[in-house]
Design a protein around this motif. Structure first.
Motif, PDB file in Angstrom:
ATOM      1  N   GLN A 410       2.399 -63.044 -53.952  1.00 28.43           N
ATOM      2  CA  GLN A 410       3.386 -62.039 -54.372  1.00 28.43           C
ATOM      3  C   GLN A 410       4.808 -62.450 -53.991  1.00 28.43           C
ATOM      4  N   GLY A 411       4.973 -63.708 -53.588  1.00 30.92           N
ATOM      5  CA  GLY A 411       6.311 -64.208 -53.301  1.00 30.92           C
ATOM      6  C   GLY A 411       6.868 -63.833 -51.945  1.00 30.92           C
ATOM      7  N   THR A 412       5.987 -63.468 -51.007  1.00 32.52           N
ATOM      8  CA  THR A 412       6.442 -63.153 -49.644  1.00 32.52           C
ATOM      9  C   THR A 412       5.715 -64.061 -48.654  1.00 32.52           C
ATOM     10  N   SER A 413       6.139 -63.998 -47.390  1.00 37.01           N
ATOM     11  CA  SER A 413       5.497 -64.798 -46.347  1.00 37.01           C
ATOM     12  C   SER A 413       5.261 -63.925 -45.125  1.00 37.01           C
ATOM     13  N   VAL A 414       4.620 -64.492 -44.102  1.00 42.52           N
ATOM     14  CA  VAL A 414       4.315 -63.757 -42.877  1.00 42.52           C
ATOM     15  C   VAL A 414       5.025 -64.429 -41.716  1.00 42.52           C
ATOM     16  N   ASP A 415       5.589 -63.627 -40.832  1.00 45.59           N
ATOM     17  CA  ASP A 415       6.232 -64.157 -39.621  1.00 45.59           C
ATOM     18  C   ASP A 415       5.123 -64.557 -38.649  1.00 45.59           C
ATOM     19  N   MET A 416       4.675 -65.822 -38.745  1.00 43.93           N
ATOM     20  CA  MET A 416       3.540 -66.276 -37.954  1.00 43.93           C
ATOM     21  C   MET A 416       3.871 -66.401 -36.468  1.00 43.93           C
ATOM     22  N   ALA A 417       5.111 -66.727 -36.149  1.00 47.57           N
ATOM     23  CA  ALA A 417       5.498 -66.826 -34.735  1.00 47.57           C
ATOM     24  C   ALA A 417       5.342 -65.466 -34.064  1.00 47.57           C
ATOM     25  N   ASP A 418       5.787 -64.427 -34.762  1.00 51.95           N
ATOM     26  CA  ASP A 418       5.664 -63.066 -34.252  1.00 51.95           C
ATOM     27  C   ASP A 418       4.191 -62.665 -34.157  1.00 51.95           C
TER      28      ASP A 418
END
Length: 863
Positions: A410-418
């Protein structure tokens, strides 16, 4: 050539060249803590390459089930998969490059009849030996490409292991798949060339630090992917169009009402469901259970990813169950573990799908709402907060990989560090929750830092030993002497005391000499192998260097041994009832009772508990020999020993066998009975859940069972006194309980041979005369010929019953005479017939002493 024909053709080719065909090992890599799942054909042969074990043959070939976790998120395209079959041939110091290269060329060109014009070869940059052998085999130099370590050097499977250069055979799919460059060849980034066979030349051993040393004998480790070569042999451009996947995709299409090949999005979803369900079936068949970590989490990721993509095809259709049935039907002949565990596989899938469907609408809706909210922001701000992703993961069961995948689409990403910060907080909370007991105690810390060699343990064969004191700790520090009243930790050079380990509690007892007496209240085992005896000086003093006598409490040790051997029989019984997918997940063995944790999804039914009890008690009555043997870890595994997964074992292990041939064969360092009859009786007290997919059984044996039933009997007797109005009904209940109690106690009693006669003289829990009669009937039927004397304390007075079988009456044995003499010891009397007599007494404290007289009476009667 279909996949079954290809598999058979390969194995037959190498069998004719002197190779022993080895069945596929489990996807759970037994004995290799560096691997999560079996990822290559050579994993089961690792001990042979390293010299830690001797192979059954120096040449082997196999078709190995493999699983690679790195490709989970990529599954759905036309090339990736998680589960695959790897055809391989192996040499353990037998042949090397000059043999394997010509064989590979022979098989590919003459048996598979792949045109030589479609084949290319790659070798490691400086491997002139392999290059020259390929040329001698008939491959032209312009068809051999030298590549670097990234492409043509095979690292170890896991963090350490055999490794070396490799040479690959590539298939040319044709110009339409290429980049159009005139110099296009293997090594190019385009998809024109696909590797079909990797010949690895293990010449080195790489340790966990990356250091490489030469192997004593170089070997051969090859791998040909069945799926990839099947596509070539069937004229397909992707494995998903071969006979391995077409039936599965057809079933998905049938259930969804959609056509495969009509839409890229639909095609991806169908491939995900088909591939993942195939992998799920094999993982479950090999004993992996869904969980929150490790291989269990990998399985759960597949289950939930497959269910999610199934939902995109059609709402709440039974994709996973129905496709799994096709997998089992099509591959069960090759891998019988699928058929053997069919019920289990389908049951687990059903439970997991049902669980995920309960949270999918909420979790999925939250994720979609969050993505819609972010869609109004600029591209750089379209990032799902890590805290949000963690809530989806922790509360709604959304694997983070699935959240990332949906977000990316859907054109978004996830803040994996958080997200990782939140995961670390959770891990820290778990660690804090696990701190208990003496973990932070200064004395425990001192014990952990003790220096010196491991304590020599002699307690398998005896409960006493002469030893020397090597260290003393008191008040958190090392001392030279301990005196009366001091609590301390004492270390010996030799000990019969078992230190708490492997779920078995530590021994108690005493350590003494002419100068002092130390009471041992607990024994622990440090990570360095030192046994620490904790307790208190009751009188005198002891010093470092003193010679002492160490004595374990023998009765308590026997109780522990009964319960420990019973846990082994319990695991055997559970696997008999539920299948080999049952795995131990923890245990606790104390003198009073045993606790056994195991993998199982649902509560046991009452009839299942009864069946388990019957199996265990049957093995107890068979009085099977219990035998321990030291052997190499690898030998134990080859012989079929059960080991705890994720447990680290040394090269030498202690293997415990129950029965010949063994009904139970486990790696275990604990103390045990020498024969199962010594356990007496086994009874399950409770069965409960301790988490998702985990159950706990608590049980009693021997004296613990006797005390349990005594308490049970007391409770019933107390209930009987509650109300006169229901006395009749309660009396019947009591009699039923007492009769059942009498039966169970009778089953637990064993006879002693005296003058060639089977004799049972036993102090039994408080029971009325009728219950004693019932018990004697059972015992008389059990012995056929013998003498039975039972003693109990009923209504606060001693009561005795003696029975002599008719054949022994004819030889001069008389029940009336026996019971009369026994009762005299307690100040009472009685009599009766030669075959059966009863008596009473006055002094309840002398029942045990009275029963000890039976042996002497039998020795003198009948003469």
């Amino acid at each position: 050539m279909n996949s079954n024909e290809l598999r058979s053709s390969y194995l037959k080719f190498f069998e004719e060249k002197g190779h022993k065909i080895i069945p596929s090992a489990s996807l759970i890599p037994f004995g290799d803590p560096t691997l999560l799942l079996t990822s290559a054909g050579m994993v089961q042969f690792k001990p042979y390459f390293t010299g830690k074990a001797v192979p059954p043959n120096t040449r082997a070939a196999s078709c190995q089930k493999c699983f690679r976790t790195t490709d989970i998120e990529s599954v759905g395209d036309a090339t990736h998969c998680t589960f695959f079959e790897m055809l391989g041939n192996f040499s353990f110091g037998d042949y090397f490059k000059k043999e394997v290269i010509p064989w590979a060329w022979e098989y590919v060109t003459q048996y598979l009849k792949i045109p030589k014009s479609r084949l290319w070869i790659t070798v490691f940059t400086d491997d002139d030996e392999a290059f020259n052998i390929w040329c001698q085999t008939g491959v032209s130099e312009d068809r051999i490409v030298r590549l670097g370590e990234k492409d043509n050097f095979w690292g170890p499977a896991g963090n350490s292991g055999p490794c070396g250069p490799c040479s690959e055979i590539h298939y040319d799919l044709g110009e339409k798949f290429g980049c159009g460059k005139p110099d296009c060849k293997p090594g190019c980034d385009c998809k024109r060339y696909t590797e079909i066979w990797n010949l690895v030349f293990p010449q080195f051993f790489q340790d966990e630090n990356g250091k490489r040393t030469n192997l004593a004998k170089p070997g051969i480790d090859t791998g040909m992917g069945l799926e990839r070569v099947s596509a070539i042999m069937q004229g397909k451009t992707t494995m998903y169009d071969t006979d391995l996947f077409v039936p599965l995709i057809k079933k998905v299409a049938e259930l969804s009402g959609k056509k495969y090949g009509s839409d890229p999005v639909t095609d991806k979803a169908m491939r995900v469901v088909a591939e993942h369900v195939r992998a799920i079936a094999f993982l479950l068949a090999d004993g992996v259970m869904p969980g929150k970590e490790g291989r269990g989490y990998v399985l759960r990721r597949l289950l939930r990813r497959a269910e999610y993509f199934g939902e995109t095809l059609a709402h709440e259709k039974p994709f996973l169950i129905n496709v799994a049935e096709v997998v089992i039907k099509n591959m069960g002949q090759i891998y019988p573990e699928l058929m053997d565990n069919k019920k289990h596989i389908l049951h687990v899938i059903d439970l997991e799908v049902d669980s995920f469907r309960k949270t999918l609408p909420v979790g999925g809706g939250m994720l979609n709402d969050k993505i819609a909210e972010l869609s109004r922001l600029t591209e750089k701000d379209k990032i799902i907060p890590g805290v949000f992703a963690f809530v989806l993961h922790d509360t709604y069961g959304f694997p983070i990989d699935l959240t990332k995948e949906i977000a990316a689409s859907q054109g978004t990403s996830v803040d994996m560090a958080d997200f990782e910060k939140e995961m670390e907080k959770q891990r820290e909370r778990a660690k804090s929750a696990q701190k208990y007991g003496v973990g932070g105690n200064a004395m425990a810390a001192m014990e952990a830092e003790l220096e010196g060699g491991p304590t020599v343990f002699v307690g398998y064969d005896k409960v006493t030993a002469e030893a020397s004191i090597t260290a003393l700790l008191s008040d958190g520090e090392a001392v030279g002497v301990i005196k009366e009243g001091q609590e301390a930790s004492l270390v010996l050079d030799i000990t019969p005391f078992y230190g708490e380990m492997g779920g078995q509690v530590g021994d108690t007892g005493e350590i003494k000499n002419g100068s002092g007496f130390f009471s041992v209240t607990d024994t622990v085992h440090t990570a360095t192998g030192i046994t620490v005896h904790r307790g208190k000086m009751l009188n005198g003093s002891l010093s470092v260097g003193d010679k002492v006598q160490a004595e374990v409490n023998p009765g308590r040790r026997s109780d522990i041994a009964r319960n420990h051997t019973a846990t082994h029989l319990l695991q055997y019984a559970l696997r008999q009832v539920f299948g080999k997918q049952v795995q131990q997940r923890g245990s606790l063995v104390t003198p009073e009772r045993l606790r056994f944790d195991f993998s199982h999804l649902v509560a046991m039914m009452p009839e299942e508990i009864q069946k388990v009890q019957r199996i265990v008690n049957e093995k107890i009555r068979q009085d099977l020999e219990v035998h321990a043997e030291e052997m190499s870890y690898q030998k134990a595994l080859e012989q079929g020993a059960i080991a705890l997964f994720d447990e680290k074992y040394g090269d030498k292990v202690r293997a415990l066998k129950v029965g010949k041939p063994p009904v139970s064969f486990e790696l275990c360092g604990g103390t045990h009975v020498s024969a199962t009859g010594q356990i007496g009786f086994f009874h399950v007290v409770s069965e409960s859940s301790i988490g998702s997919g985990l159950r706990r059984i608590e049980a009693v044996t021997g004296r613990g069972a006797e005390e349990y039933f005594e308490k049970l009997s007391e409770e019933w007797q107390e209930k009987i006194k509650v109300s006169e109005a229901v006395l009749d009904g309660e009396r019947k209940q009591r009699q039923a309980v007492e009769k059942e109690l009498a039966r169970k106690i009778a089953e637990s009693l064993t006879a002693e041979k005296i003058n060639g006669i089977d004799v049972i003289a036993a102090h039994v829990p408080s029971l009325p005369p009728q219950a004693l009669l019932d018990m004697s009937d059972i015992l008389r039927e059990k012995l056929k010929s013998g003498v039975i004397v039972l003693g109990t304390i009923f209504e606060d007075k001693p009561s005795f019953l003696a029975v002599v079988t008719q054949d022994l009456v004819a030889k001069g044995y008389n029940a009336g005479n026996i019971v009369r003499e026994v009762a005299k010891v307690t100040g009472g009397g009685g009599g009766g017939k030669p075959t059966m007599a009863q008596a009473g007494g006055k002094d309840k404290t002398r029942v045990e002493t009275a029963l000890k007289l039976v042996k002497s009476l039998i020795e003198h009667q009948g003469k």
